[in-house]
Scaffold this motif. Structure first.
Motif, short mmCIF file in Angstrom:
data_model
loop_
_atom_site.label_atom_id
_atom_site.label_comp_id
_atom_site.label_asym_id
_atom_site.label_seq_id
_atom_site.Cartn_x
_atom_site.Cartn_y
_atom_site.Cartn_z
N GLU A 137 0.94 -1.15 0.04
CA GLU A 137 0.09 0.11 -0.09
C GLU A 137 0.80 1.35 0.15
OE1 GLU A 137 -2.64 -0.64 3.24
OE2 GLU A 137 -3.76 -2.01 2.12
N ASN A 138 1.98 1.22 0.48
CA ASN A 138 2.83 2.49 0.56
C ASN A 138 4.11 2.43 -0.55
OD1 ASN A 138 1.53 3.76 2.95
ND2 ASN A 138 1.70 1.61 3.63
N LEU A 139 4.33 1.49 -1.12
CA LEU A 139 5.73 1.38 -1.87
C LEU A 139 5.67 2.60 -3.07
CD1 LEU A 139 8.05 -0.44 -2.03
CD2 LEU A 139 7.11 -1.81 -3.89
N SER A 140 4.68 3.01 -3.36
CA SER A 140 4.81 3.92 -4.51
C SER A 140 5.22 5.27 -3.99
CB SER A 140 3.19 4.12 -5.22
OG SER A 140 2.29 4.49 -4.22
N ALA A 141 4.96 5.60 -2.67
CA ALA A 141 5.40 6.66 -2.04
C ALA A 141 6.10 6.40 -0.54
CB ALA A 141 4.18 7.79 -1.83
N PRO A 142 7.23 5.73 -0.86
CA PRO A 142 7.70 5.36 0.48
C PRO A 142 8.75 6.63 1.43
CG PRO A 142 9.25 4.62 -1.42
CD PRO A 142 8.23 5.54 -1.83
N THR A 143 8.42 6.55 2.73
CA THR A 143 8.95 7.39 3.52
C THR A 143 10.36 6.73 3.97
OG1 THR A 143 8.07 6.61 5.53
CG2 THR A 143 6.73 8.43 4.40
N PRO A 144 11.26 7.33 4.48
CA PRO A 144 12.64 6.73 5.05
C PRO A 144 12.19 5.86 6.23
CG PRO A 144 13.07 9.12 4.79
CD PRO A 144 11.60 8.80 4.53
N GLU A 145 11.11 6.24 6.90
CA GLU A 145 10.77 5.53 8.08
C GLU A 145 10.07 4.00 7.75
OE1 GLU A 145 7.51 6.08 11.96
OE2 GLU A 145 7.36 7.60 10.07
N TRP A 146 8.99 4.25 6.54
CA TRP A 146 8.57 2.94 6.18
C TRP A 146 9.59 2.02 5.48
CZ3 TRP A 146 4.88 3.04 8.82
CH2 TRP A 146 3.94 3.84 8.84
N ILE A 147 10.59 2.59 4.88
CA ILE A 147 11.55 2.03 4.17
C ILE A 147 12.33 1.00 5.38
CG2 ILE A 147 13.73 1.66 2.93
CD1 ILE A 147 12.67 4.37 1.54
N ALA A 148 12.86 1.77 6.36
CA ALA A 148 13.41 1.00 7.46
C ALA A 148 12.72 -0.07 8.26
CB ALA A 148 13.66 2.11 8.34
N PHE A 149 11.22 0.20 8.07
CA PHE A 149 10.38 -0.77 8.67
C PHE A 149 10.18 -1.87 7.90
CE2 PHE A 149 5.58 -2.12 8.53
CZ PHE A 149 5.49 -2.90 9.83
N TRP A 150 10.01 -1.86 6.61
CA TRP A 150 10.11 -3.05 5.70
C TRP A 150 11.25 -3.95 5.72
CZ3 TRP A 150 8.59 1.05 1.33
CH2 TRP A 150 7.01 1.45 1.63
N LEU A 151 12.19 -3.10 5.87
CA LEU A 151 13.85 -4.02 5.67
C LEU A 151 14.03 -4.47 7.12
CD1 LEU A 151 16.06 -1.33 3.82
CD2 LEU A 151 15.56 -3.77 3.17
N THR A 152 13.43 -4.12 8.20
CA THR A 152 13.69 -4.62 9.38
C THR A 152 12.68 -5.62 9.79
OG1 THR A 152 12.75 -2.60 10.56
CG2 THR A 152 15.15 -2.83 10.35
N GLU A 153 11.45 -5.67 9.12
CA GLU A 153 10.33 -6.65 9.54
C GLU A 153 9.98 -7.60 8.58
OE1 GLU A 153 10.09 -6.99 12.55
OE2 GLU A 153 10.37 -5.06 13.86
N SER A 154 10.32 -7.33 7.30
CA SER A 154 9.84 -8.26 6.40
C SER A 154 10.13 -9.68 6.57
CB SER A 154 10.43 -7.75 4.87
OG SER A 154 9.56 -6.84 4.36
N ARG A 155 9.30 -10.49 6.43
CA ARG A 155 9.62 -12.06 6.96
C ARG A 155 9.64 -12.97 5.48
NH1 ARG A 155 11.16 -11.69 11.19
NH2 ARG A 155 11.52 -13.88 10.88
N SER A 156 9.30 -12.31 4.13
CA SER A 156 9.40 -13.00 3.26
C SER A 156 10.66 -13.00 2.62
CB SER A 156 8.40 -12.62 2.10
OG SER A 156 8.65 -12.87 1.11
N PRO A 157 11.67 -13.84 2.42
CA PRO A 157 12.76 -14.02 1.69
C PRO A 157 12.80 -13.23 0.32
CG PRO A 157 12.19 -16.15 2.27
CD PRO A 157 11.02 -15.31 2.74
N GLU A 158 11.73 -13.45 -0.51
CA GLU A 158 11.84 -12.93 -1.92
C GLU A 158 11.62 -11.33 -1.80
OE1 GLU A 158 9.87 -15.42 -1.06
OE2 GLU A 158 10.48 -17.23 -2.06
N ARG A 159 10.70 -11.11 -0.95
CA ARG A 159 10.31 -9.78 -0.66
C ARG A 159 11.62 -8.70 0.06
NH1 ARG A 159 7.68 -5.96 -2.79
NH2 ARG A 159 5.68 -7.19 -2.81
N LEU A 160 12.16 -9.48 0.85
CA LEU A 160 13.40 -8.89 1.22
C LEU A 160 14.57 -8.62 0.19
CD1 LEU A 160 14.11 -10.49 4.81
CD2 LEU A 160 14.02 -7.86 4.12
N VAL A 161 14.77 -9.70 -0.70
CA VAL A 161 15.63 -9.54 -1.68
C VAL A 161 15.30 -8.27 -2.52
CG1 VAL A 161 16.60 -10.45 -3.63
CG2 VAL A 161 16.54 -11.85 -1.68
N ASP A 162 14.03 -8.14 -2.76
CA ASP A 162 13.46 -7.37 -3.69
C ASP A 162 13.82 -5.89 -2.99
OD1 ASP A 162 12.57 -9.05 -5.50
OD2 ASP A 162 10.30 -8.90 -5.01
#
Lengths: 229, 74
Positions: A137-162
């Protein structure tokens, strides 16, 4: 704050109970008692409803008997493991309103993700779905805070690589915080999966240790309540 | 798994607004209850709230729980 919040955020389709995190304040406890009376909801398990007990991290469980909500379980908490106090969580909550103006106040997605890091296996796919939905829902307008959240909390290996491909500088900066990002940066999926599993086990152990003294207290509460007065 | 790899049903679910999801959830839940679904928690020994003395096996294995009677070819 629990399964119902996950429904709003799209990470679940149903929840069999309603979990509330509330402000530990005497006026608020009075409002809660009134609401429970309206819902005809007696306590159904230990511990008893006591602010001091809630403040230690326990949940108090109720079951409604009022028409329309018969059987519905309600869990009340005032403190969550590894999360700040209520005031701070309230400041960053999500508010959803329906057509009639009814408002639903939800734990923010990052806070809900932290709250879901429990020893229960069923909570972990929920975390993955919460982060995935938030990212979508937020990838089209990511904030630094959201990017850090996705990188620190994503649990899908494929998504993390992306994510590490899309945000290489941020991934590099966060690697000391979450060492398994090195595997994502390298595109090493088997190592990444293994590290993600280890992360879950470590967090489950933390949760188990947190609950150990509380479980002992619950045993004592059960013994007290089963002892004839 | 990437979002694009999610089952179609979940992709549809994701496209709803939060309030639409809540309303749909209410409908699903009403069906669940109409089919005899229970509001009791599923037995979960990993949960710190799990109390074996309070768990009634009849609820999970008896009429109140939903169970698969027949599986299709899929």
């Amino acid at each position: 704050m629990g399964g119902q919040a996950c429904v709003f955020y799209g990470a679940a389709q149903v929840s069999k109970d309603v979990d509330f995190l509330i402000l530990a304040d005497e006026d608020n406890f009075d409002r809660l008692r009134n609401a429970l009376e309206t819902l005809q909801a007696p306590r159904i398990a230990v511990p008893r409803f006591d602010p001091a007990v809630l403040a230690r991290g326990h949940a108090v469980h109720f079951r409604c008997k009022a028409p329309g909500v018969e059987g519905l379980r309600i869990d009340i908490m005032t403190k969550l493991r590894d999360l700040p106090d209520f005031e701070e969580l309230w400041q960053r909550r999500t508010v959803v309103a329906d057509e009639e103006g009814m408002q639903f106040h939800l734990l923010s997605v990052p806070d809900l993700v932290k709250a879901k890091k429990t020893q229960r296996a069923k909570d972990w796919p929920m975390i993955e779905a919460l982060v995935m939905m938030h990212c979508r829902e937020n990838l089209s307008a990511p904030t630094p805070e959201w990017i850090a959240f996705w990188l620190t909390e994503s649990r899908s290996p494929e998504r993390l690589v992306d994510l590490t491909i899309q945000f290489p500088a941020e991934a590099g900066r966060l690697e000391p915080v979450r060492p398994l990002l090195a595997h994502a940066i390298a595109g090493n999926l088997p190592a990444l999966r293994e590290a993600l599993d280890a992360e879950v086990r470590a967090e489950q152990e933390k949760d188990r240790i947190y609950w150990e003294p509380l479980k002992r207290e619950m045993e004592a509460f059960r013994r007290d309540e089963s002892t004839p007065q | 798994m990437r979002f694009e790899d999610w089952p179609e049903e979940w992709q549809e679910w994701a496209k709803l607004t939060p309030i639409e999801r809540f309303r749909e959830s209410e409908k699903i839940f009403a069906q669940y209850l109409a089919m005899g679904g229970t509001l009791d928690p599923d037995p979960d020994p990993a949960s710190p709230f799990y109390d074996p003395s309070q768990w009634n096996p009849r609820l999970a294995h008896g009429r109140a729980g939903l169970r698969v009677l027949r599986r299709g070819a899929s």
